[in-house]
Design a protein around this motif. Structure first.
Motif, short mmCIF file in Angstrom:
data_model
loop_
_atom_site.label_atom_id
_atom_site.label_comp_id
_atom_site.label_asym_id
_atom_site.label_seq_id
_atom_site.Cartn_x
_atom_site.Cartn_y
_atom_site.Cartn_z
N SER A 4 0.86 -1.21 -0.02
CA SER A 4 -0.04 -0.11 -0.03
C SER A 4 0.84 1.36 -0.15
O SER A 4 1.98 1.24 0.42
CB SER A 4 -0.89 -0.01 1.02
OG SER A 4 -1.74 1.12 1.23
N GLU A 36 -1.63 -3.21 3.18
CA GLU A 36 -3.12 -3.68 3.27
C GLU A 36 -3.26 -4.93 3.73
O GLU A 36 -2.67 -5.87 3.10
CB GLU A 36 -3.81 -3.00 2.17
CG GLU A 36 -5.43 -2.94 2.25
CD GLU A 36 -5.92 -2.48 0.82
OE1 GLU A 36 -7.11 -2.54 0.80
OE2 GLU A 36 -5.37 -2.48 -0.16
N TYR A 103 -4.50 -1.64 8.09
CA TYR A 103 -3.12 -1.14 7.48
C TYR A 103 -1.87 -1.23 8.45
O TYR A 103 -2.34 -0.79 9.54
CB TYR A 103 -3.31 0.34 6.80
CG TYR A 103 -4.20 0.42 5.61
CD1 TYR A 103 -3.71 0.45 4.45
CD2 TYR A 103 -5.67 0.65 5.75
CE1 TYR A 103 -4.53 0.32 3.43
CE2 TYR A 103 -6.47 0.69 4.62
CZ TYR A 103 -6.02 0.61 3.54
OH TYR A 103 -6.90 0.57 2.19
#
Length: 149
Positions: A4, A36, A103
């Motif tokens: 991510s 992620e 996350y």
């Protein structure tokens, strides 16, 4: 887990990083990796080997739990357990697993040490986490809650 992008404006509002300057936040972004995850992703576990075994994991958003000795200990991004390094378990059989879409950020041990040497304001977060994990792995009592009690 899938890679991510770390955005400075979001990182600035993540509790672990709120005390950092813009220059320090950019340094973090350049020396870390964001991922992620979906619920059930194993982030770290005691039998992990290799260079990444001693990396620091920071919960940016979502929730994770340490699974240890038949119990689970949840943390969100503002709780003392918002970071994890497998060394905190001191060999105890445990795993760090996300419980929802989350996350997370991986910072190598070498980069974390450099950040600390450069004066990045992580000390109180690391101290709170060590107290939390110490109560989890080294006593028969329940880990301290977010208020430290």
């Amino acid at each position: 887990m899938k890679p991510s992008i770390t955005y400075l404006h979001l990182l600035r509002h993540t509790p672990f990083f709120t005390s950092l300057s813009t220059e320090q936040l950019r340094w973090v972004i350049d020396h870390s990796r964001e991922w992620e995850t979906e619920a059930g992703s194993v982030i770290a576990k005691v039998d992990q080997t290799g260079a990444s075994a001693t990396d620091y994991w920071i919960l940016l958003d979502g929730e994770w739990r340490v699974h240890y000795d038949g119990s689970t200990f949840p943390s969100r991004h503002a709780a003392p357990g918002k970071w994890f390094n497998i060394r905190e378990a001191q060999g105890a059989n445990c795993a760090l697993i996300t419980t929802e879409h989350s996350y997370v950020m991986r910072i190598t041990e070498a980069d974390m040490n450099t950040m600390l040497e450069k004066g990045f304001a992580f000390g109180h977060h690391l101290d709170d986490g060590r107290l939390y994990y110490g109560s989890m792995f080294h006593s028969n009592s329940q880990p301290l809650g977010p208020s430290g009690h």
